[in-house]
Design a protein around this motif. Structure first.
Motif, mmCIF file in Angstrom:
data_model
loop_
_atom_site.group_PDB
_atom_site.id
_atom_site.type_symbol
_atom_site.label_atom_id
_atom_site.label_comp_id
_atom_site.label_asym_id
_atom_site.label_seq_id
_atom_site.Cartn_x
_atom_site.Cartn_y
_atom_site.Cartn_z
ATOM 1 N N GLU A 205 49.703 7.193 0.462
ATOM 2 C CA GLU A 205 49.635 7.216 1.928
ATOM 3 C C GLU A 205 48.751 6.090 2.452
ATOM 4 O OE1 GLU A 205 47.698 10.007 5.445
ATOM 5 O OE2 GLU A 205 48.242 10.937 3.520
ATOM 6 N N VAL A 206 47.603 5.895 1.818
ATOM 7 C CA VAL A 206 46.683 4.839 2.244
ATOM 8 C C VAL A 206 47.318 3.462 2.053
ATOM 9 C CG1 VAL A 206 44.490 3.688 1.700
ATOM 10 C CG2 VAL A 206 44.586 6.188 1.886
ATOM 11 N N THR B 239 50.167 2.958 4.653
ATOM 12 C CA THR B 239 49.656 2.878 6.026
ATOM 13 C C THR B 239 48.960 1.552 6.274
ATOM 14 O OG1 THR B 239 49.388 5.278 6.115
ATOM 15 C CG2 THR B 239 48.177 3.984 7.750
ATOM 16 N N ARG C 207 41.791 9.380 1.838
ATOM 17 C CA ARG C 207 42.439 9.069 3.118
ATOM 18 C C ARG C 207 41.435 8.592 4.168
ATOM 19 N NH1 ARG C 207 44.504 13.624 0.996
ATOM 20 N NH2 ARG C 207 46.747 13.743 0.588
ATOM 21 N N LEU D 108 41.242 4.985 5.711
ATOM 22 C CA LEU D 108 42.000 4.572 6.902
ATOM 23 C C LEU D 108 41.152 4.608 8.164
ATOM 24 C CD1 LEU D 108 45.345 6.476 6.164
ATOM 25 C CD2 LEU D 108 44.865 4.037 5.823
#
Length: 242
Positions: free
Chosen positions: A115-116, A119, A235, A238
């Motif tokens: 996800e990181v 993104t 996370r 972010l």
């Protein structure tokens, strides 16, 4: 950390940061058996592994003292299996490095890691990997197999470039690969003693320390070694890179 500054590049460490090693004894035994098989030893696999591990300790002293890393052929032919059939060892040295690493840890991407990565790429950052490890092929193979290779603009491995952290040169090499000023880069890593000194000396703009679930490296700072941020959930990276 200057949240108002627009950094251009994020460099990730691997072990204990972007990838976590899980303990699976059955997996370890399989890797040790595989090592013995491909090396062509007559020793029982556990005895063979113990011999390699003892020799690796001597190699490790050299590597961490000199801030250097051997490639696969040098590692196995010069340091670990110098008394074995050298032609055979040269042919299987890449697989030996892979299996030796698997014999102590089954590696998976940290929770939130993908996800990181995705993104940050969407936000316009260039991404890189800077990692100390043996083995020339494991990381490129993993990135391709997981479909992550296209997200990284440079991958700098000590086993390929020959330089280990905490040398600032490995960070400067990664910056040169991307044509960026170190001040425009952020490093995300877990080892205060190994990761921070080189990054700071190289002039990396900001350092985020990940308090890794592996718990191998305590997050303890000194006057000389301080991070700009510490995150416990991956996370959270972010939050510092808009």
């Amino acid at each position: 950390m200057d949240l108002g500054k627009k950094y251009k590049v994020v460099f990730f460490d691997l072990g204990g940061t972007l990838r976590i090693a899980l303990k699976k004894q059955a997996y370890f035994r399989h890797a040790r058996r595989k090592m013995a098989e491909i090396a062509g030893t007559e020793l029982p696999y556990e005895d063979f592994y113990a011999m390699v591990d003892e020799r690796y300790k001597e190699y490790r002293k050299f590597a961490t003292t000199k801030w250097q890393e051997a490639g696969d052929e040098e590692l196995w032919c010069k340091w670990l299996l110098f008394d074995y059939d050298q032609k055979r060892i040269r042919e299987v040295c890449h697989e030996l490095s892979f299996q030796y690493r698997q014999s102590v840890g089954y590696r998976v991407v940290v929770d939130g890691g993908v996800e990181v990565i995705k993104t940050l790429k969407e936000r316009g950052y260039k991404l890189g990997i800077i990692s100390n490890l043996i083995g020339e092929h494991e990381v490129p193979d993993w990135l391709e197999e997981d479909g992550l290779d296209s997200y990284f603009d440079t991958v700098v491995l000590s086993s390929v470039c020959g330089i280990r952290k905490p040398s600032p040169e490995i960070y400067l090499l990664a910056c040169r690969n991307l044509g960026v000023d170190p001040a425009d880069c952020v490093s995300v890593a877990d080892n205060v003693k190994t990761d921070l000194p080189g990054a700071i000396k190289a002039g990396i703009g900001a350092n985020i320390v990940y308090d890794s679930p592996e718990g191998k490296h305590p997050v303890v700072f000194t006057d000389e070694l301080k991070a700009d941020a510490v995150v416990k959930d991956f996370r959270e990276v972010l939050n510092y890179l808009p």
